[in-house]
Structure formats: C-alpha cells, structure tokens
Design a protein around this motif. Structure first.
Motif, short mmCIF file in Angstrom:
data_model
loop_
_atom_site.label_atom_id
_atom_site.label_comp_id
_atom_site.label_asym_id
_atom_site.label_seq_id
_atom_site.Cartn_x
_atom_site.Cartn_y
_atom_site.Cartn_z
N SER A 156 -2.86 3.92 7.18
CA SER A 156 -3.29 4.34 5.84
C SER A 156 -2.26 5.29 5.26
O SER A 156 -1.84 6.25 5.91
N VAL A 157 -1.88 5.03 4.00
CA VAL A 157 -0.82 5.83 3.36
C VAL A 157 -1.38 6.94 2.48
O VAL A 157 -0.61 7.61 1.77
N GLY A 158 -2.71 7.18 2.51
CA GLY A 158 -3.21 8.31 1.75
C GLY A 158 -4.70 8.24 1.47
O GLY A 158 -5.38 7.27 1.85
N ASN A 159 -5.19 9.26 0.78
CA ASN A 159 -6.62 9.40 0.54
C ASN A 159 -6.89 10.04 -0.83
O ASN A 159 -6.35 11.10 -1.15
N GLU A 160 -7.70 9.35 -1.64
CA GLU A 160 -8.27 9.89 -2.88
C GLU A 160 -7.23 10.46 -3.84
O GLU A 160 -7.30 11.63 -4.24
N ASN A 161 -6.28 9.62 -4.22
CA ASN A 161 -5.26 10.05 -5.16
C ASN A 161 -5.48 9.39 -6.52
O ASN A 161 -5.95 8.27 -6.60
N PRO A 162 -5.11 10.05 -7.60
CA PRO A 162 -5.31 9.48 -8.94
C PRO A 162 -4.37 8.31 -9.20
O PRO A 162 -3.22 8.32 -8.75
N ASP A 163 -4.83 7.34 -9.94
CA ASP A 163 -4.03 6.14 -10.22
C ASP A 163 -3.09 6.41 -11.41
O ASP A 163 -3.33 5.97 -12.53
N ALA A 166 3.31 7.78 -11.42
CA ALA A 166 4.09 8.46 -10.39
C ALA A 166 3.49 8.22 -9.02
O ALA A 166 4.21 7.97 -8.04
N ARG A 167 2.19 8.29 -8.94
CA ARG A 167 1.52 8.04 -7.65
C ARG A 167 1.71 6.60 -7.20
O ARG A 167 1.90 6.31 -6.01
N LEU A 168 1.69 5.65 -8.13
CA LEU A 168 1.89 4.25 -7.77
C LEU A 168 3.29 4.04 -7.19
O LEU A 168 3.45 3.34 -6.18
N ARG A 169 4.30 4.62 -7.81
CA ARG A 169 5.66 4.51 -7.27
C ARG A 169 5.75 5.11 -5.88
O ARG A 169 6.34 4.54 -4.96
N PHE A 170 5.18 6.28 -5.72
CA PHE A 170 5.22 7.04 -4.46
C PHE A 170 4.52 6.26 -3.35
O PHE A 170 5.11 5.99 -2.29
N MET A 171 3.27 5.88 -3.57
CA MET A 171 2.47 5.30 -2.49
C MET A 171 2.80 3.84 -2.24
O MET A 171 2.65 3.35 -1.12
N SER A 172 3.24 3.12 -3.27
CA SER A 172 3.66 1.74 -3.02
C SER A 172 4.90 1.72 -2.13
O SER A 172 5.06 0.83 -1.29
N GLU A 173 5.78 2.72 -2.29
CA GLU A 173 6.94 2.80 -1.42
C GLU A 173 6.52 3.10 0.02
O GLU A 173 7.10 2.57 0.98
N LEU A 174 5.50 3.93 0.18
CA LEU A 174 4.98 4.19 1.52
C LEU A 174 4.40 2.92 2.13
O LEU A 174 4.63 2.62 3.32
N ALA A 175 3.63 2.16 1.36
CA ALA A 175 3.04 0.93 1.87
C ALA A 175 4.13 -0.05 2.30
O ALA A 175 4.03 -0.70 3.36
N GLN A 176 5.18 -0.16 1.50
CA GLN A 176 6.28 -1.06 1.85
C GLN A 176 7.05 -0.56 3.07
O GLN A 176 7.52 -1.35 3.89
N THR A 177 7.16 0.75 3.21
CA THR A 177 7.79 1.32 4.41
C THR A 177 7.00 0.96 5.66
O THR A 177 7.58 0.59 6.69
N ALA A 178 5.68 1.07 5.58
CA ALA A 178 4.84 0.72 6.73
C ALA A 178 5.02 -0.75 7.10
O ALA A 178 5.11 -1.09 8.29
N LYS A 179 5.08 -1.62 6.12
CA LYS A 179 5.25 -3.05 6.41
C LYS A 179 6.62 -3.35 7.01
O LYS A 179 6.75 -4.22 7.88
N ILE A 209 -13.60 -1.35 -8.94
CA ILE A 209 -12.40 -1.15 -8.13
C ILE A 209 -11.22 -1.71 -8.92
O ILE A 209 -11.12 -2.92 -9.13
N SER A 210 -10.33 -0.82 -9.37
CA SER A 210 -9.22 -1.29 -10.19
C SER A 210 -7.94 -0.55 -9.90
O SER A 210 -7.02 -0.56 -10.72
N ASP A 211 -7.84 0.10 -8.75
CA ASP A 211 -6.65 0.87 -8.39
C ASP A 211 -5.45 -0.06 -8.28
O ASP A 211 -5.46 -1.03 -7.52
N ARG A 212 -4.37 0.24 -9.01
CA ARG A 212 -3.19 -0.61 -9.00
C ARG A 212 -2.48 -0.64 -7.65
O ARG A 212 -1.75 -1.59 -7.34
N LEU A 213 -2.72 0.36 -6.82
CA LEU A 213 -2.11 0.37 -5.50
C LEU A 213 -2.61 -0.79 -4.64
O LEU A 213 -1.93 -1.22 -3.70
#
Length: 556
Positions: free
Chosen positions: A411-418, A421-434, A455-459
């Motif tokens: 899991s790359v995080g918990n309860e962050n606003p959509d 900036a957050r999408l760029r940050f956390m999508s890079e984390l998800a891709q790093t994990a993969k 449920i509509s989070d772009r992440l």
C-alpha cells in the motif's frame, strides 16, 4: 552561515547546522541480504541523553572535545559515561514517565570491542529508528537515515578500531516535509526500537537474493535472482533440499537470474508451507525459509493460487501497552492468533512498516498481509525531497520483505486528498512498487467522494486493488449511504474496504442507538458485514481495529 563579525560561534548562531549531516544519506542501495546470517547483537543498556536543543549536532559532541580559535582544547560540559542508561531496543516513551510525551532529539551511545575474525567487511544494522538517525563511530560522522520504520544498513569497515564508541542521534520531531508529515493520529514513539546488530562479511558478498513463483508458470517454476556486492564472476549454488534442487550457477557482472523447474506445494493461510532455501556464492552464503504462492487480481476478483478468495481481515497498529512499537515476538504471535480466532485470513498492517518479524511469523502461522508506508494525510506532495523519502521507504520495505509469502499487497498510502499533486506523487509510488516487485498487488487506502457519494479517486487507475476507508453508521451516521455509494460507483477493480467500524467503551451498554455502547458497535458491524457481503466488487475488508493501544486518545 559565515563568520563575518569576528564573534560568531557556530553552535549558538548557526541554524543551518543540520545540513552538513544530511550526506551521506543511507538508502535502499545500502541494504544487504541478511537472512540466515550470523549477527552480533548490540542490544542492551546504552547511555542516553534527551537533547532538546540538538546540542550533540550543533556543538559536534561526537568529537568528544572542543577547541578555541587557536586550536587549544577546551573543557567539555558532557560525559557520555555519566549519562543515564536506557534499554535498546525500546521506545524511550515507555522507559521513564518523564520521557512519555517527549518529541525531539535524543542521543544513544555505547562502546564495544572489535576483534577481526577473517571478515573483510562489517555492517551495522538498525532494525528501525524513528524518525531520523544520525550515526557516528569513533568521532566520525558515518551517515544519516530518514524513515522511522525501515531498516538501516551501514558499512562501517573503515571506521572500526579495537575499542569503539558508537553514537546515534535519533529524532522523532514531526516535520511538514517528512513521511509521515506533522499530523497523524497514532502515538509518535521515539527511539532505537528494533534490534541493533553487527554483520561480518567477506570482501564480495551477496547483496540481494530474491526467490518467488515465476508468474504464469502454472505454479511449476521458481524465479531466482542473486546480486553480488561487486560486478564479479563467482560460482555459486542454490539449494532447496526438500524440492531436490541443487543448482550450480555462475554470476555474470555480479548477477544471476534464472527460472528453475520444480513445482512446490503452494503456501496459503490454510497450508502455510515453507521451504528451507540456501544460496552460496563465492565465499558468502545466506539462507531463508520461503513459501511460494501466486496472488493476482482479474476484473473485480482476487485469486490466490488460481482460486478466488475473499480477504477476511482486520487492521492492526504496531503497538503494545508495555512496549509501544518495540513489540516482542510473543506479542506479534498473540495478535496473529487473535486475528485467526476472529476468522481472519488477512491483516492490514497500518500505517507504516511493522517489524520484519511480523511477516516472518505470518509466513509461519498462515496469515496474508497488507503492508503500508506512511504516506498519510497532508503529505507535502509538491516537495521532491518528500517524494524521494517516500519512494525510498517503499523500496526498503519491498526489499526487506520480498521473500515473504504472507505479504500480498503493497500500500502506497492512506486517506489522501485527490489533488493533481497527490496523483503525480502517489502514482509514481505505485509504479515504483510494480517495477520493484511485479509479483504482488498494489493498493492504497482511498477516501470516498463524499459530495457525489461514490468511489472516484483518480489514483485507482494505477492500483491493482482499490482500498476504501468508509465509516457509514459511525462518523457518517447515515448508513443508507453505503449501498448507495457502491451503486453510484463504476469500479473495474476489486475493492477492499480497508477501514470501517464504530467505537465502544468496554462494558458500556445501552440501546443500539446509544453512542459508544457495545450494542451500537455490534449493530454497525452486523450491518456493514451484511451490506458489503452483497456487493460483488468488494473482495475483502479489514475493519478498524484489532485493538487500541494506551493512551487510547492518542492512537488512531
């Protein structure tokens, strides 16, 4: 800051004093394979000092002397051997009443003897130090580590002497740019709270060893990766005696990668089968107990070893009344057994990497795990240093637990606003994990869009499993919004409801409408289970929480 006035004194006036200790930064690249290695423990009583003003760093106390402008020795107003002592590993908050609420810097120091025994390299390992650790050996600054829950490996070979002083400044100061940031809802323990050890190695050693089922092999082949500490050609051997594997190999440029035909018994919570594995390469060897399984998501379903599964779980903090985050093996076993008694096959380890012992015990006792890094709430998503910190913590966690069959979700995080900036940050984390680990699922605990109630989070586009935290019937008392939320949503991936629940005071009774009564809590749980069980896309749940630590008001 330069001396322009003639009366500048650095330890008093220089507010940039920390910068010179930010390098060398200890990262994922410094980690070594250490499973099965002999380790020498530096646990025990260390001298300890609460350093509210960071004087250890400001005034270079690690030099154990001070000099005037002409280079003459001055008297020092500290004596390491006269400091109080504290147990390592431990959280300082649990060791004395006056330390309980302390946040800031503290200094640990001890001496130890070193006698060479044929090794060429010696590494220091800190299981964890929350949040920052600045390491000094024999009056030399050795390195800095950021991240309070992942291990620290440091080559100290060139700094060792016959008699050694090791000093570690640990800070649990909450900062906006940290991961986690300055606002969380769990207790901010501080200290060297996991094992401190020395590891002796040959000149060229096994730096990384990974083994897992080869994806798409029909559960018949194992994928193996061995990486040496230098780009050398050495001969080695992989042994799995129970599977009759005795495979010789030779590294090319320091690496060996292969797939080996040998169908194992598959690991599962019902059948937590482990195999003894040993790798020899050159003058070095590591060993491990490893289970083999395949976890996949397809459509809105999750499959373990080709069989559709439902993740029946519970969330859990790393905490105990007596030990804080320095949990013992016995406490971890107690938690796993409690989860299994509840009927769980899975546990969410919130909201930061728990001790590596947790995954090893889950391997042995049969419990699937969701492991998480503390990208929590209001992270500084625009800050590239914060992203680098988060990415490093994720990569250290993956490297540490890659060979653990129990771990099925990063899991790359918990309860962050959509936000963008957050999408760029956390999508890079998800891709790093993969990239670092294509054998597991990637998730994050997301929030419901409360305006549209869906449920509509772009992440979600970057995740294998959508984690959703929802508290319908509790923080949102209108429970009818829960089925409406899923009716409004168009999810194409499996959903794990990573948090839901209701609070209650033990022994307080009332009607099912009385806040904090056991009856109300029971009613919310019954409605949640019944409702979520009818939603096809929901393939798991981990309600909040297995237990609450003390002081309860400070623990999320």
């Amino acid at each position: 800051m330069s001396d322009k006035t003639g009366n500048f004194q650095g330890d008093i006036h220089d507010e940039e004093y920390r910068r010179k200790f930010f390098q060398p930064l200890i990262t994922r690249e410094d980690m070594i394979a250490d499973s099965g290695r002999e380790k020498e423990s530096l646990n025990g009583d260390w001298h300890f000092f609460i350093d509210q003003y960071d004087t250890f760093l400001r005034a270079n106390w690690f030099l154990e002397c001070e000099k005037d402008a002409d280079g003459r020795d001055l008297p020092v107003d500290y004596d390491f051997e006269q400091w109080d002592t504290i147990r390592v590993p431990s959280c300082w908050n649990t060791q004395a009443p006056e330390y309980f609420y302390y946040e800031g810097a503290a200094v640990y120091t001890r001496t130890f003897k070193y006698v060479p025994r044929g090794e060429k390299k010696v590494f220091l390992k800190l299981g964890a130090a929350n949040y920052e650790a600045f390491i000094f050996l024999n009056k030399q600054f050795a390195g800095c580590h950021r991240g309070g829950s992942t291990p620290v490996y440091l080559d100290i070979t060139g700094l060792l002497q016959a008699d050694n002083r090791l000093s570690i400044m640990v800070s649990n100061t909450r900062r906006r740019e940290n991961v986690p940031a300055d606002n969380t809802d769990w207790f901010n323990y501080g200290g060297l709270y996991r094992d401190v050890e020395l590891i002796r190695l040959p000149e060229v050693f096994i730096k990384d060893f990974k083994i897992a089922l080869a994806p798409g092999s029909g559960y018949r082949r194992l994928r193996v990766s061995v990486r040496m500490s230098a780009p050398v050609s050495v001969r080695g051997r992989l042994s799995l005696p129970e599977l009759a594997v005795d495979q010789p190999f030779e590294t090319a440029d320091g690496s060996w990668n292969a797939e080996i035909e040998c169908p194992p018994e598959l690991w599962s919570p019902e059948h937590p089968k482990l195999y003894d594995v040993k790798v020899r390469a050159g003058e070095d060897a590591v060993s491990d107990s490893v289970g083999f399984r395949e976890i996949l998501a397809d459509g809105t379903d999750v499959f373990l070893n080709g069989k559709k599964i439902y993740l029946k779980g519970i969330s859990c903090h790393e905490d105990s009344v007596e030990n804080g985050r320095a949990v013992t093996e016995e406490e971890i076993i107690e938690n796993i057994k409690a989860a299994k008694e509840l009927g769980c096959n899975y546990m969410r380890l919130a909201h930061y990497p728990h001790t590596e012992k947790a995954a090893r015990l889950a391997d042995r006792l049969g419990l699937m795990l969701w492991e998480e890094i503390p990208v929590y709430w209001a992270i500084d998503f625009e800050n590239p240093d914060t992203l680098a910190d988060a990415k490093n913590q994720l990569r250290e966690l993956i490297a540490r637990d890659f060979n653990r069959a129990s771990v099925i979700i990063w899991s790359v995080g918990n309860e962050n606003p959509d936000t963008d900036a957050r999408l760029r940050f956390m999508s890079e984390l998800a891709q790093t994990a993969k990239r670092d680990d294509p054998t597991r699922l990637v998730s994050a605990a997301c929030l419901v869009d409360t305006v549209a109630n869906k449920i509509s989070d772009r992440l979600a586009d970057f995740l294998d499993v959508i984690g959703i935290n929802e508290y319908y019937g509790w923080y949102n008392p209108n429970f009818s919004l829960l089925p409406q939320c899923f009716a409004n949503s168009r999810v194409t991936r499996p959903v794990v409801v990573s948090e839901w629940g209701a609070g209650a005071r033990a022994g307080f009774h009332g009607t099912r409408d009385d806040l904090f009564s056991e009856e109300m809590q029971k009613a919310v749980y019954e409605k949640q289970v019944a409702t979520l069980g009818k939603i096809p896309a929901v393939r798991g749940m981990s309600p909040w929480i297995l237990f609450l630590c003390a002081p309860a008001v400070l623990c999320g």
